[in-house]
Design a protein around this motif. Structure first.
Motif, mmCIF file in Angstrom:
data_model
loop_
_atom_site.group_PDB
_atom_site.id
_atom_site.type_symbol
_atom_site.label_atom_id
_atom_site.label_comp_id
_atom_site.label_asym_id
_atom_site.label_seq_id
_atom_site.Cartn_x
_atom_site.Cartn_y
_atom_site.Cartn_z
ATOM 1 N N ALA A 1 93.018 2.490 -26.284
ATOM 2 C CA ALA A 1 92.329 2.298 -24.944
ATOM 3 C C ALA A 1 92.211 0.761 -24.780
ATOM 4 N N ILE A 2 92.045 0.413 -23.478
ATOM 5 C CA ILE A 2 91.986 -0.955 -23.045
ATOM 6 C C ILE A 2 90.999 -0.807 -22.034
ATOM 7 N N ILE A 3 89.897 -1.704 -22.360
ATOM 8 C CA ILE A 3 88.446 -1.644 -21.398
ATOM 9 C C ILE A 3 88.403 -3.110 -20.973
ATOM 10 N N ALA A 4 88.303 -3.134 -19.860
ATOM 11 C CA ALA A 4 87.692 -4.266 -19.162
ATOM 12 C C ALA A 4 86.290 -4.271 -18.833
ATOM 13 N N VAL A 5 85.478 -5.121 -19.297
ATOM 14 C CA VAL A 5 84.011 -5.190 -19.040
ATOM 15 C C VAL A 5 83.574 -6.512 -18.267
ATOM 16 N N SER A 6 82.562 -6.103 -17.423
ATOM 17 C CA SER A 6 82.264 -7.055 -16.437
ATOM 18 C C SER A 6 80.588 -6.915 -16.530
#
Length: 399
Positions: free
Chosen positions: A221-226
């Motif tokens: 999994a690849i998770i972009a967090v803002s």
């Protein structure tokens, strides 16, 4: 910070002085106490400066009288991102290979029976250890030294999770590449997965996310967090059970007043629905959604259209809310003609605006300088292309 400076900060009188001057300007404090050989003036001024930054970055943790260093605080995860990241992990034992200031470790300690925190710098390790004592956290073991050597000494399957936040500084600059980081997580891929079934890598928000599975075969999994619209980190989850060659799931997590998440199904159609002309509303998706390349799925989910085929601006005739990002009411949308643009601005009495551009030949700086556009937080000018590829500009007000 040296060990001697750190030990001097443990003095109750010094800690009381930091508390008493917490609201002071750090430079003014240093000037006022300059020459006091009985006090670690530089270290105290640094603590005063760091506490001001920590109040924003670590709002609940900063209620404790914690100690910091400027660099460690800058590199540490923000509280909201650290808490959310820790929610991905649970089990009996975890190891944080890059302890640093220890913010991620603090949140891991709430979810695991035992956490090992590795840190190369003895001064920073002792500082984080002191902070944990202040907070009453007793289930973290400190290991000082090279994290790769420390990890290699443990038996296989010693941990449920490995967390690593590799340093991204190279020759005084910053590098987003995985193999340029320290430790090199690409080289450590197999070692980490021998020691734990799952690994979480905190990568740079500037990391290019395509093709990562060729470097990290167990990438699941690849998770972009803002946080509040700013992409803070890209999380790469490795799973020993992941089938090599299988496409990792991509996910965007937007942490704001409310949390919004969107996940790739792995089968999104590549085509974009492009509006013939812009509607009454313009939307700019949250930075995490753009980073994860999930604007297309968001558009289909919310029945929005793209302004053109190359940028992540969306539009609609009627307002869609709540929207994970920024929404603008379009007041003007016109073709961009260099010869007449200055005159059009004067006719519309536009002298100040926030300026944004995507897929446009002039930079923001060139637009401001050439057309003498001042700053504003009320009006927004967007410069891009329409569905036909022609240059346009839009004058908008933020919803």
């Amino acid at each position: 910070m040296t060990l001697d400076e750190l030990h001097s900060l443990f003095d109750p009188q010094v800690l009381a002085l930091i508390d008493a001057h917490a609201g002071d300007d750090p430079a003014a404090f240093a000037l006022r106490f300059h020459g006091r050989s009985d006090l670690p003036v530089r270290a105290i001024a640094e603590q005063i400066a760091c506490r001001k930054k920590a109040a924003v970055k670590l709002p609940s943790l900063s209620r404790f009288p914690l100690l910091y260093t400027r660099l460690a605080l800058e590199q540490a995860s923000g509280e909201r991102a650290a808490e959310w990241k820790a929610s991905l992990m649970q089990g009996r034992r975890a190891i944080d290979l890059t302890g640093g200031l220890g913010i991620d470790t603090l949140f891991l300690a709430r979810r695991f029976e035992h956490v090992v925190s590795c840190e190369r710098s003895e001064a920073l390790a002792r500082l984080a250890e002191a902070n944990r004592r202040v907070m009453g956290i007793a289930n973290v073991e400190t290991r000082i030294g090279d994290s790769e050597e420390i990890l290699a000494d443990y038996a296989d399957d010693s941990f449920d999770w490995v967390l690593v936040d590799p340093a991204r500084r190279e020759h005084g600059g910053r590098s987003a590449g995985l193999q340029q980081s320290s430790p090199d997580v690409v080289r450590l891929h197999d070692l980490m997965l021998r020691k734990a079934a799952k690994v979480c890598i905190k990568a740079s928000p500037a990391l290019e996310i395509s093709g990562l599975e060729t470097q990290l075969p167990a990438l699941s999994a690849i998770i972009a967090v803002s946080v509040d619209g700013e992409c803070k980190e890209v999380l790469l989850l490795l799973d020993r059970a992941h089938v090599a060659g299988q496409t990792p799931k991509v996910r965007a997590v937007c942490l704001g007043k409310e949390t919004f998440e969107i996940v790739s199904s792995g089968s999104e159609p590549p085509d974009r629905a492009v509006a013939e002309t812009p509607g009454a509303w313009l939307y700019e998706p949250d930075a995490a959604i753009i980073k994860a390349r999930l604007t297309g799925k968001l558009a289909r989910q919310m029945q929005l259209e793209f302004l053109n085929r190359t940028v992540d601006y969306l539009t609609s005739a009627d307002r869609v809310e709540p929207f994970p990002g920024r929404s603008f009411r379009i007041e003007e949308c016109r073709p961009f003609r260099q010869k007449s643009f200055r005159k059009e601005l004067a006719e519309l009495e536009i002298t100040n605006a926030a300026v944004q551009r995507r897929d446009f030949p002039l930079s923001v700086e060139e637009l401001r300088k050439r057309y003498k556009i001042g700053e504003s937080s009320e009006r927004f000018l967007f410069f891009t292309k329409d569905a036909s590829g022609d240059l346009i500009w839009l004058s908008c007000r933020k919803a």
